[in-house]
Motif scaffolding. Structure first.
Motif, PDB file in Angstrom:
ATOM      1  N   ALA A 198       0.905  -1.250   0.046  1.00 26.40           N
ATOM      2  CA  ALA A 198       0.122   0.042   0.078  1.00 26.40           C
ATOM      3  C   ALA A 198       0.911   1.242   0.117  1.00 26.40           C
ATOM      4  O   ALA A 198       0.508   2.488  -0.651  1.00 26.40           O
ATOM      5  CB  ALA A 198      -0.748   0.020   0.996  1.00 26.40           C
ATOM      6  N   ARG A 199       1.971   1.148   0.559  1.00 25.65           N
ATOM      7  CA  ARG A 199       2.731   2.334   0.716  1.00 25.65           C
ATOM      8  C   ARG A 199       3.590   2.529  -0.608  1.00 25.65           C
ATOM      9  O   ARG A 199       3.575   3.771  -0.870  1.00 25.65           O
ATOM     10  CB  ARG A 199       3.934   2.488   2.004  1.00 25.65           C
ATOM     11  N   ALA A 200       3.837   1.426  -1.258  1.00 21.32           N
ATOM     12  CA  ALA A 200       4.525   1.713  -2.458  1.00 21.32           C
ATOM     13  C   ALA A 200       3.601   2.105  -3.577  1.00 21.32           C
ATOM     14  O   ALA A 200       4.092   2.820  -4.169  1.00 21.32           O
ATOM     15  CB  ALA A 200       4.826   0.240  -2.745  1.00 21.32           C
ATOM     16  N   LEU A 201       2.474   1.900  -3.172  1.00 19.85           N
ATOM     17  CA  LEU A 201       1.387   2.271  -4.433  1.00 19.85           C
ATOM     18  C   LEU A 201       0.983   3.532  -4.310  1.00 19.85           C
ATOM     19  O   LEU A 201       0.735   4.432  -5.300  1.00 19.85           O
ATOM     20  CB  LEU A 201       0.112   1.365  -4.316  1.00 19.85           C
ATOM     21  N   LEU A 212      -2.034   5.608 -12.642  1.00 13.86           N
ATOM     22  CA  LEU A 212      -1.883   4.255 -11.936  1.00 13.86           C
ATOM     23  C   LEU A 212      -2.711   3.338 -12.364  1.00 13.86           C
ATOM     24  O   LEU A 212      -2.456   1.937 -12.504  1.00 13.86           O
ATOM     25  CB  LEU A 212      -2.033   4.544 -10.265  1.00 13.86           C
ATOM     26  N   PHE A 213      -4.039   3.745 -12.759  1.00 10.22           N
ATOM     27  CA  PHE A 213      -5.066   2.808 -13.150  1.00 10.22           C
ATOM     28  C   PHE A 213      -4.471   2.193 -14.447  1.00 10.22           C
ATOM     29  O   PHE A 213      -4.442   0.922 -14.643  1.00 10.22           O
ATOM     30  CB  PHE A 213      -6.308   3.505 -13.248  1.00 10.22           C
ATOM     31  N   HIS A 214      -3.981   2.807 -15.209  1.00  5.06           N
ATOM     32  CA  HIS A 214      -3.674   2.522 -16.649  1.00  5.06           C
ATOM     33  C   HIS A 214      -2.462   1.339 -16.579  1.00  5.06           C
ATOM     34  O   HIS A 214      -2.308   0.415 -17.117  1.00  5.06           O
ATOM     35  CB  HIS A 214      -3.304   3.512 -17.479  1.00  5.06           C
ATOM     36  N   ASP A 292      -1.544 -10.185 -15.216  1.00  2.92           N
ATOM     37  CA  ASP A 292      -0.888 -10.214 -16.132  1.00  2.92           C
ATOM     38  C   ASP A 292      -1.064  -8.714 -16.987  1.00  2.92           C
ATOM     39  O   ASP A 292      -0.389  -8.399 -17.810  1.00  2.92           O
ATOM     40  CB  ASP A 292      -1.223 -11.046 -17.382  1.00  2.92           C
ATOM     41  N   ALA A 293      -2.001  -7.816 -16.481  1.00  6.70           N
ATOM     42  CA  ALA A 293      -2.281  -6.688 -16.968  1.00  6.70           C
ATOM     43  C   ALA A 293      -1.563  -5.564 -16.444  1.00  6.70           C
ATOM     44  O   ALA A 293      -1.150  -4.451 -16.962  1.00  6.70           O
ATOM     45  CB  ALA A 293      -3.856  -6.226 -17.073  1.00  6.70           C
ATOM     46  N   VAL A 294      -0.880  -5.797 -15.297  1.00  4.77           N
ATOM     47  CA  VAL A 294      -0.018  -5.029 -14.764  1.00  4.77           C
ATOM     48  C   VAL A 294       1.446  -4.762 -15.222  1.00  4.77           C
ATOM     49  O   VAL A 294       2.032  -5.794 -15.709  1.00  4.77           O
ATOM     50  CB  VAL A 294       0.348  -5.597 -13.078  1.00  4.77           C
ATOM     51  N   GLN A 295       1.741  -3.729 -15.485  1.00  5.52           N
ATOM     52  CA  GLN A 295       2.937  -3.361 -16.181  1.00  5.52           C
ATOM     53  C   GLN A 295       4.271  -3.956 -15.606  1.00  5.52           C
ATOM     54  O   GLN A 295       4.229  -3.682 -14.369  1.00  5.52           O
ATOM     55  CB  GLN A 295       3.241  -1.760 -16.497  1.00  5.52           C
ATOM     56  N   PRO A 296       5.076  -4.232 -16.428  1.00  2.00           N
ATOM     57  CA  PRO A 296       6.191  -5.060 -15.583  1.00  2.00           C
ATOM     58  C   PRO A 296       6.937  -3.986 -14.757  1.00  2.00           C
ATOM     59  O   PRO A 296       7.734  -4.307 -13.712  1.00  2.00           O
ATOM     60  CB  PRO A 296       7.051  -5.309 -16.905  1.00  2.00           C
ATOM     61  N   SER A 297       7.307  -2.712 -15.321  1.00  2.36           N
ATOM     62  CA  SER A 297       7.909  -1.790 -14.535  1.00  2.36           C
ATOM     63  C   SER A 297       7.122  -1.479 -13.300  1.00  2.36           C
ATOM     64  O   SER A 297       7.930  -1.072 -12.205  1.00  2.36           O
ATOM     65  CB  SER A 297       7.946  -0.327 -15.188  1.00  2.36           C
ATOM     66  N   LEU A 298       5.935  -1.421 -13.056  1.00  2.63           N
ATOM     67  CA  LEU A 298       4.983  -1.233 -11.692  1.00  2.63           C
ATOM     68  C   LEU A 298       5.421  -2.342 -10.881  1.00  2.63           C
ATOM     69  O   LEU A 298       5.606  -2.206  -9.873  1.00  2.63           O
ATOM     70  CB  LEU A 298       3.640  -0.883 -12.264  1.00  2.63           C
ATOM     71  N   TRP A 299       5.714  -3.504 -11.474  1.00  2.00           N
ATOM     72  CA  TRP A 299       5.906  -4.658 -10.641  1.00  2.00           C
ATOM     73  C   TRP A 299       7.041  -4.775 -10.001  1.00  2.00           C
ATOM     74  O   TRP A 299       7.524  -4.845  -8.929  1.00  2.00           O
ATOM     75  CB  TRP A 299       5.702  -6.147 -11.512  1.00  2.00           C
ATOM     76  N   ARG A 300       8.035  -4.224 -10.803  1.00  2.00           N
ATOM     77  CA  ARG A 300       9.473  -3.953 -10.475  1.00  2.00           C
ATOM     78  C   ARG A 300       9.484  -3.090  -9.163  1.00  2.00           C
ATOM     79  O   ARG A 300      10.316  -3.350  -8.115  1.00  2.00           O
ATOM     80  CB  ARG A 300      10.532  -3.714 -11.268  1.00  2.00           C
ATOM     81  N   GLU A 301       8.880  -1.800  -9.298  1.00  2.13           N
ATOM     82  CA  GLU A 301       8.975  -0.859  -8.194  1.00  2.13           C
ATOM     83  C   GLU A 301       8.126  -1.267  -7.031  1.00  2.13           C
ATOM     84  O   GLU A 301       8.829  -1.204  -5.924  1.00  2.13           O
ATOM     85  CB  GLU A 301       8.070   0.184  -8.666  1.00  2.13           C
TER      86      GLU A 301
END
Length: 619
Positions: A198-201, A212-214, A292-301
């Motif tokens: 939650a803090r990371a988001l 963020l939604f996109h 799978d819809a989550v962007q890889p860059s966001l996963w990494r963050e």
């Protein structure tokens, strides 16, 4: 799932796959009301499939039948119908108040097993605030979460005092309480992951909810202002328009192209369907979200941020992914208020503090076709071919059906306890939008009726499907593949269908009728009617004890304000967590004991804790 039709799952539209059976000091004497206390209880797991109740239940059942008829045939928003429902509920509670049953010794407040479980529940309760809806970021400006009255958000000194009171009340040493708390810390450790996510988001949000939604849902053509987000300590709620038409032709913007509106409309329709489908249950949230819809860059963050949290440096990527899956949800803007209380506060703790999610994972398999192994266990091979052993079939179906019923009732308990948490706002003078005919009731038993009927339709489906030729052909093919010969097989399967209809029909009925006839001192009942009696008994027990607890709190605070947790009997959160924790110790059995726990056993333990707290506070 928020209270009301818009958020309770649509149990009729679904796809099914293979169903799986694998799963997971003495107190003062209790004082009772003037009710008849039965030592031979009729509402138990052992009597689930019995065909009758004693005639003493006739008045309660007749009123429950009338209530069921009203709920299933009326406009639930009609004020006249709501008044009639409230009057009927009161009559029902009066009827069941004379039919109290006695908890088994293992659950009685004097037993060491009860005391241990209650101490665990109290220690879980200390984590309730952390499991709920502390708002970290809110671009919508909603006030619902902020006004939710948490009973206990402990400071360190408060925790020490409460734990000392537990030792005084129940005879545990401080080391024993510390060891229990350590075990519970492991059970609830996923809270730490949720908090870190939650803090990371919040950091990833960077003030732009649409961006963020996109990054989480892909390129849906929403525009700035269409999407808001509320990030709490354990959930991410995207607030979306209810309809694409709501976005068309704003005064200060150029009318949106129809193609754009069509794309938005398609997404919103897909999200609406997902929010009512068991295929999209990610308890404690429900609805559309695809990893799978989550962007890889966001996963990494997110993963990097979580690993910077104390004791999470080595966390596995998949743990982070699966945790996020239980946090993200989309909600139409008109439904946000109801959702935030019923789902964020009402359901969130059921996953982080308890383990409701494991049976929710099996919910999408509730109506799966009957496993051929159930029939195979009841088929015998003789010289003239295969024959059906009816007694063995009844035993096998009994096991199969009870496993399915346990899954369905897990949802009913979860919803009822979320309704109980939601009821706190009503007691505090607030109200939320709801389609319940009983907006002020302790439990919304009208919605419980609808849930029970929906679950019944699901758990009966595999057995009713046996009437179809294609289902019989499937089973015959699978049984032949297991090595059985064809001779007599079709007749055995047909006979099995008839036996199941005859022996288990009481578990498949969703209509109750209205009239109740007494014959030879008993009344005929279905499983649904037994469950309605149990639901009404729980409603009566909770209503009575919460009213008494509130009176005790008023007396405690007559001389000036005091924290509510100083009066455990007035703490709805503690009652809800305790009921859930006892239920999960033995779901099939204890679901029938929730009313006895609320009315007698938990009440006695809460009184003991309250007295011990008073001593500690005075000292």
């Amino acid at each position: 799932m928020a209270s009301g039709d818009s958020h309770r799952l649509d149990w009729q539209a679904r796809n099914v796959v293979q169903y799986r059976h694998d799963v997971k000091p003495q107190l003062p004497p209790r004082t009772r009301t003037g009710a008849l206390v039965r030592d031979d209880p009729e509402l138990t797991d052992a009597t689930l499939l019995e065909l009758t109740l004693p005639a003493a239940w006739a008045a309660a059942l007749e009123r429950l039948n009338a209530f069921n008829a009203l709920v299933t045939s009326s406009d639930r928003t009609d004020p006249v119908a709501r008044d009639e429902a409230a009057a009927l509920r009161q009559q029902i509670l009066t009827s069941v108040s004379a039919l109290h049953e006695t908890a088994p010794q293992r659950l009685q407040s004097s037993s060491r097993a009860h005391q241990r479980t209650f101490c665990e529940a109290v220690l879980l309760w200390t984590r309730f605030a952390a499991a709920g809806g502390e708002v970290l970021k809110d671009t919508l400006g909603n006030e619902t979460l902020a006004r939710f009255p948490v009973d206990f958000d402990p400071a360190p000194a408060d925790l020490v005092l409460l734990k000392t009171a537990l030792t005084r009340a129940f005879g545990y040493t401080s080391d024993e309480i510390a060891e229990i708390d350590k075990e519970l810390a492991f059970l609830t450790s996923n809270l730490t992951v949720k908090h870190a996510l939650a803090r990371a988001l919040v950091d990833a949000l960077d003030g732009d909810p649409l961006a963020l939604f996109h990054r989480m849902y892909g390129a849906v053509p929403f525009r700035p202002g269409d999407v808001d987000v509320i990030i709490t300590s354990a959930s991410i709620v995207f607030s979306l328009p209810a309809r694409a038409q709501d976005l068309a032709g704003g005064e200060r913007e150029v009318a949106r192209p129809q193609a754009e509106l069509d794309q938005v409309d398609a997404f919103l329709r897909r999200a609406a369907r997902a929010s009512k489908s068991v295929g999209h249950v990610r308890f404690p949230v429900f609805g559309l979200f695809e990893l799978d819809a989550v962007q890889p860059s966001l996963w990494r963050e997110l993963i990097d941020a979580v690993r910077q949290t104390d004791r999470l440096a080595d966390i596995d990527d998949e743990v982070v992914r699966q945790t996020l899956k239980t946090m993200v949800v989309t909600v139409p803007k008109p439904d946000v208020d109801a959702f935030l209380t019923h789902d964020v506060w009402g359901h969130g703790w059921q996953e982080t503090l308890c383990e409701f999610e494991w049976l929710f994972q099996r919910l999408e398999h509730l109506a799966d076709p009957l496993d051929a192994a159930v029939l195979r266990s009841a088929i015998r091979v003789g010289a003239g071919g295969v024959v059906l052993d009816e007694e063995a079939l009844v035993a096998a179906v009994n096991r199969d059906l009870r496993a399915r019923i346990e899954v369905g009732l897990n949802l009913v308990v979860a919803e009822s306890l979320a309704d109980l948490i939601e009821h706190k706002l009503v007691r505090g003078g607030s109200a939320l939008p709801t389609t319940s005919m009983l907006p002020r009731a302790t439990l919304k038993i009208d919605l419980t009726i609808l849930d029970l009927a929906a679950m019944t339709r699901l758990w009966r489906r595999p057995y009713r499907r046996l009437r179809r030729d294609d289902e019989r052909s499937r089973l015959a093919a699978e049984l032949r593949a297991s090595g059985l010969e064809q001779q007599g097989l079709d007749a055995a399967i047909s006979q099995a269908s008839d036996v199941i209809d005859r022996e288990f029909s009481q578990a498949f009925k969703t209509k109750t009728g209205v009239r109740v006839e007494v014959r030879d001192g008993a009344i005929a009942v279905t499983v649904l009617q037994r469950l309605l009696c149990a639901a009404a008994s729980l409603d009566e027990a909770l209503t009575t004890r919460l009213d008494e607890g509130e009176q005790r709190y008023r007396e405690l605070t007559a001389g000036g304000p005091k924290p509510r947790w100083h009066c455990p009997t007035a703490c709805v959160d503690l009652m809800a967590v305790s009921l859930a924790w006892f239920y999960e110790r033995d779901r099939q059995s204890n679901i029938w004991r929730l009313d006895e726990l609320a009315r007698d056993e938990l009440w006695a333990s809460m009184l003991a804790l309250e007295e011990a707290l008073a001593v500690e506070l005075a000292g």
